[in-house]
Design a protein around this motif. Structure first.
Motif, PDB file in Angstrom:
ATOM      1  N   UNK A   1       0.774  -1.239   0.000  1.00  0.00           N
ATOM      2  CA  UNK A   1       0.000   0.000   0.000  1.00  0.00           C
ATOM      3  C   UNK A   1       0.799   1.279   0.000  1.00  0.00           C
ATOM      4  N   UNK A   2       2.052   1.223  -0.381  1.00  0.00           N
ATOM      5  CA  UNK A   2       2.888   2.423  -0.321  1.00  0.00           C
ATOM      6  C   UNK A   2       2.451   3.482  -1.335  1.00  0.00           C
ATOM      7  N   UNK A   3       1.591   3.112  -2.281  1.00  0.00           N
ATOM      8  CA  UNK A   3       1.061   4.099  -3.222  1.00  0.00           C
ATOM      9  C   UNK A   3      -0.053   4.929  -2.603  1.00  0.00           C
ATOM     10  N   UNK A   4      -0.547   4.532  -1.431  1.00  0.00           N
ATOM     11  CA  UNK A   4      -1.594   5.286  -0.734  1.00  0.00           C
ATOM     12  C   UNK A   4      -0.953   6.430   0.046  1.00  0.00           C
ATOM     13  N   UNK A   5      -0.489   7.411  -0.664  1.00  0.00           N
ATOM     14  CA  UNK A   5       0.384   8.435  -0.087  1.00  0.00           C
ATOM     15  C   UNK A   5      -0.260   9.237   1.035  1.00  0.00           C
ATOM     16  N   UNK A   6      -1.560   9.464   0.968  1.00  0.00           N
ATOM     17  CA  UNK A   6      -2.215  10.295   1.974  1.00  0.00           C
ATOM     18  C   UNK A   6      -2.775   9.496   3.145  1.00  0.00           C
ATOM     19  N   UNK A   7      -2.540   8.193   3.173  1.00  0.00           N
ATOM     20  CA  UNK A   7      -3.102   7.347   4.224  1.00  0.00           C
ATOM     21  C   UNK A   7      -2.112   7.178   5.374  1.00  0.00           C
ATOM     22  N   UNK A   8      -2.612   6.814   6.558  1.00  0.00           N
ATOM     23  CA  UNK A   8      -1.728   6.649   7.721  1.00  0.00           C
ATOM     24  C   UNK A   8      -0.768   5.470   7.549  1.00  0.00           C
ATOM     25  N   UNK A   9       0.459   5.585   8.076  1.00  0.00           N
ATOM     26  CA  UNK A   9       1.406   4.466   8.055  1.00  0.00           C
ATOM     27  C   UNK A   9       1.229   3.582   9.285  1.00  0.00           C
ATOM     28  N   UNK A  10       1.311   2.268   9.080  1.00  0.00           N
ATOM     29  CA  UNK A  10       1.147   1.307  10.166  1.00  0.00           C
ATOM     30  C   UNK A  10       2.318   0.324  10.123  1.00  0.00           C
ATOM     31  N   UNK A  11       2.911   0.058  11.279  1.00  0.00           N
ATOM     32  CA  UNK A  11       4.033  -0.871  11.378  1.00  0.00           C
ATOM     33  C   UNK A  11       3.653  -2.027  12.294  1.00  0.00           C
ATOM     34  N   UNK A  12       3.796  -3.265  11.802  1.00  0.00           N
ATOM     35  CA  UNK A  12       3.482  -4.461  12.560  1.00  0.00           C
ATOM     36  C   UNK A  12       4.774  -5.110  13.070  1.00  0.00           C
ATOM     37  N   UNK A  13       4.780  -5.483  14.352  1.00  0.00           N
ATOM     38  CA  UNK A  13       5.937  -6.123  14.972  1.00  0.00           C
ATOM     39  C   UNK A  13       5.564  -7.543  15.384  1.00  0.00           C
ATOM     40  N   UNK A  14       6.362  -8.555  14.980  1.00  0.00           N
ATOM     41  CA  UNK A  14       5.994  -9.958  15.210  1.00  0.00           C
ATOM     42  C   UNK A  14       6.375 -10.451  16.593  1.00  0.00           C
ATOM     43  N   UNK A  15       5.867 -11.631  16.924  1.00  0.00           N
ATOM     44  CA  UNK A  15       6.209 -12.274  18.175  1.00  0.00           C
ATOM     45  C   UNK A  15       7.494 -13.066  18.073  1.00  0.00           C
ATOM     46  N   UNK A  16       7.859 -13.718  19.174  1.00  0.00           N
ATOM     47  CA  UNK A  16       9.090 -14.495  19.227  1.00  0.00           C
ATOM     48  C   UNK A  16       8.966 -15.737  18.344  1.00  0.00           C
ATOM     49  N   UNK A  17      10.001 -15.983  17.538  1.00  0.00           N
ATOM     50  CA  UNK A  17      10.053 -17.178  16.711  1.00  0.00           C
ATOM     51  C   UNK A  17       9.389 -17.054  15.363  1.00  0.00           C
ATOM     52  N   UNK A  18       8.750 -15.931  15.088  1.00  0.00           N
ATOM     53  CA  UNK A  18       8.116 -15.733  13.784  1.00  0.00           C
ATOM     54  C   UNK A  18       8.700 -14.472  13.138  1.00  0.00           C
ATOM     55  N   UNK A  19       8.000 -13.944  12.143  1.00  0.00           N
ATOM     56  CA  UNK A  19       8.513 -12.772  11.457  1.00  0.00           C
ATOM     57  C   UNK A  19       7.412 -12.036  10.733  1.00  0.00           C
ATOM     58  N   UNK A  20       7.798 -11.247   9.757  1.00  0.00           N
ATOM     59  CA  UNK A  20       6.837 -10.431   9.016  1.00  0.00           C
ATOM     60  C   UNK A  20       5.781 -11.284   8.327  1.00  0.00           C
ATOM     61  N   UNK A  21       6.126 -12.531   7.999  1.00  0.00           N
ATOM     62  CA  UNK A  21       5.166 -13.418   7.337  1.00  0.00           C
ATOM     63  C   UNK A  21       3.911 -13.645   8.168  1.00  0.00           C
ATOM     64  N   UNK A  22       4.002 -13.440   9.472  1.00  0.00           N
ATOM     65  CA  UNK A  22       2.852 -13.681  10.337  1.00  0.00           C
ATOM     66  C   UNK A  22       1.770 -12.609  10.166  1.00  0.00           C
ATOM     67  N   UNK A  23       2.092 -11.532   9.457  1.00  0.00           N
ATOM     68  CA  UNK A  23       1.129 -10.453   9.215  1.00  0.00           C
ATOM     69  C   UNK A  23       0.717 -10.368   7.749  1.00  0.00           C
ATOM     70  N   UNK A  24       0.868 -11.451   7.025  1.00  0.00           N
ATOM     71  CA  UNK A  24       0.529 -11.437   5.610  1.00  0.00           C
ATOM     72  C   UNK A  24      -0.926 -11.038   5.376  1.00  0.00           C
ATOM     73  N   UNK A  25      -1.830 -11.530   6.206  1.00  0.00           N
ATOM     74  CA  UNK A  25      -3.254 -11.224   6.045  1.00  0.00           C
ATOM     75  C   UNK A  25      -3.516  -9.742   6.258  1.00  0.00           C
ATOM     76  N   UNK A  26      -2.871  -9.155   7.273  1.00  0.00           N
ATOM     77  CA  UNK A  26      -3.065  -7.722   7.529  1.00  0.00           C
ATOM     78  C   UNK A  26      -2.515  -6.873   6.392  1.00  0.00           C
ATOM     79  N   UNK A  27      -1.337  -7.237   5.892  1.00  0.00           N
ATOM     80  CA  UNK A  27      -0.730  -6.442   4.828  1.00  0.00           C
ATOM     81  C   UNK A  27      -1.563  -6.493   3.557  1.00  0.00           C
ATOM     82  N   UNK A  28      -2.061  -7.678   3.214  1.00  0.00           N
ATOM     83  CA  UNK A  28      -2.871  -7.798   2.008  1.00  0.00           C
ATOM     84  C   UNK A  28      -4.177  -7.027   2.123  1.00  0.00           C
ATOM     85  N   UNK A  29      -4.769  -7.041   3.298  1.00  0.00           N
ATOM     86  CA  UNK A  29      -6.059  -6.383   3.483  1.00  0.00           C
ATOM     87  C   UNK A  29      -5.903  -4.879   3.708  1.00  0.00           C
TER      88      UNK A  29
END
Length: 456
Positions: free
Chosen positions: A152-180
């Motif tokens: 969504x980086x083309x949504x220039x006027x929209x708020x930025x959101x940063x997701x931080x994962x839990x122990x033992x996982x990574x950014x892949x754990x937020x795939x559903x949030x990023x897609x939506x």
């Protein structure tokens, strides 16, 4: 993405929209003339008069409300047939959002400040598509590359959101949030150093290779020899991660963000917000770990820290290597990984194939074992969870609390303790959901937390 927000008022409004798979085949889709009709079950709790009203709003009513300004809806999914709202409002000004109870059983105690509409996620099997994801690497320090995903980086006027994962996982754990959310907002998710794909590209120590088998050479990263200059102060600690988040926001995102963290990521999100309130617009905690680290912090407790000769640096001592080898063989086994996932997901029908494969891939990295040991023996942060919470409250950082009710590790009682310390923060219990509600029931958690921080 649909968010409806109100400010603090004597009435409580919470709505949970969920797609019901009542039509099992394409034939039933064609035979049902009401398949594309949206119906909203709206539950209203009025604490002033103790009344509970249940109203059935069809699509025409929704349109009228939308035109009149009483209701804002956008990106409504046509595939929704039935939508239900079932919320338990407790005396602590929180909610249990789930599908097991009838709306007539909703408690009429407490007051609320927010109205939330929760649609389902895009159904890719039905032709709906989420935002495309980009996998990137950012070189923070020499030899230390941080992996992250964005959308969504083309949504220039929209708020930025940063997701931080839990122990033992990574950014892949937020795939559903990023897609939506990437369809309407700018979103990022990072891998903490020492986890996911943010593991070092080379051995942080130098050693002799004589007598090593290929497998042993891979396994021994970080355990022998002398520390290389780039890893001289490397410890995978809570302080390192909050520094990582700060530089990532400053150098990659470039502006203050809304931070969302699960488990360990929740602790880091709170810790980061306490240390850098100027870079935070709001924080959402998802079953946040209320403590992290076992050894004393050398800055906070210098005398006590001297009693521990080793605290997560490289190379790891021989005694720690033996212990790590024993533990790592147990927890990195595919069967053990599957059992852990079974514990943390309340609904065992949830598809975790991708999560399992990503965790297994990380566990097989030659740096994984030593990184795990460094994390386990790293000192505590300079601030405790409670102290970080107090700082955020003093700096008026907007906060929202979301906890899976069936979490076997970070039980909702921990979230209620946070709620008592920060009574103005909305609190939600989601059921059925375990330790990772964002992955288990993403359609139920994403809008409550996001609306409460973006509407502040």
């Amino acid at each position: 993405m649909e968010i409806l927000s109100f400010y603090y008022a004597p009435c409580s409004y919470v709505e949970n929209l969920r797609k019901e798979s009542v039509l099992k085949s394409s034939n039933s889709h064609q035979s049902n003339p009401n398949f594309r009709k949206l119906r909203l079950w709206c539950t209203k709790i009025d604490s002033r008069c103790g009344s509970l009203n249940l109203c059935n709003l069809d699509q025409s009513v929704l349109k009228k409300l939308s035109r009149s300004g009483s209701l804002r809806l956008r990106n409504t999914r046509q595939g929704l047939k039935n939508v239900e709202s079932k919320v338990l409002n407790g005396s602590y000004n929180g909610y249990v959002i789930g599908g097991e109870m009838d709306a007539r059983d909703i408690s009429e105690r407490g007051e609320s400040a927010s109205k939330v509409v929760i649609p389902d996620l895009p159904d890719e099997s039905n032709g709906e598509s989420g935002a495309p994801l980009s996998s990137c690497f950012w070189e923070w320090k020499p030899k230390l590359n941080v992996h992250y995903e964005k959308a969504g980086c083309e949504n220039l006027s929209s708020p930025p959101v940063l997701f931080l994962p839990g122990f033992g996982v990574g950014s892949f754990h937020y795939e559903k949030q990023l897609k939506d959310l990437g369809r309407d907002f700018r979103v990022w998710a990072i891998d903490f150093l020492g986890q996911g794909k943010s593991l070092p590209l080379e051995d942080p120590t130098t050693r002799s290779n004589e007598g090593d088998t290929p497998e042993r050479k891979d396994y021994a990263w970080g355990f022998e020899g002398e520390t290389k200059p780039w890893a001289s102060d490397l410890v995978y600690s809570i302080d390192l991660w909050q520094d990582q988040v700060r530089y990532f926001i400053e150098q990659v995102i470039g502006e203050p963000v809304y931070v969302v963290g699960n488990s360990l990521g929740g602790f880091v999100a709170l810790y980061f917000a306490a240390c850098n309130p100027h870079l935070v617009k709001g924080v959402t905690l998802l079953n946040a770990t209320p403590f992290w680290g076992f050894l004393p912090n050398p800055i906070r407790s210098p005398r006590l820290a001297k009693l521990f000769p080793w605290a997560g640096t490289f190379p790891l001592p021989t005694s720690v290597r033996k212990l790590t080898e024993f533990i790592w063989q147990k927890i990195s086994d595919p069967g053990s990984i599957a059992e852990i996932l079974k514990q943390v997901y309340a609904d065992h029908s949830t598809k975790v194939d991708k999560v399992f494969s990503h965790i297994l891939e990380t566990a097989r990295h030659p740096a994984a074992a030593a990184s795990f040991a460094s994390i386990m023996f790293a000192p505590r942060g300079q601030l405790s969870f409670r102290e970080a919470l107090t700082r955020c409250q003093m700096n008026n950082v907007p906060m929202c609390l979301l906890y899976g009710k069936e979490d076997p590790w970070v039980k909702p009682v921990w979230g209620l303790q946070v709620k008592r310390q920060v009574p103005e923060a909305p609190y939600y219990e989601i059921s059925p959901a375990g330790h990772c509600p964002h992955d288990e029931v993403p359609e139920k958690h994403r809008d409550p937390g996001f609306s409460c921080i973006t509407s502040a």
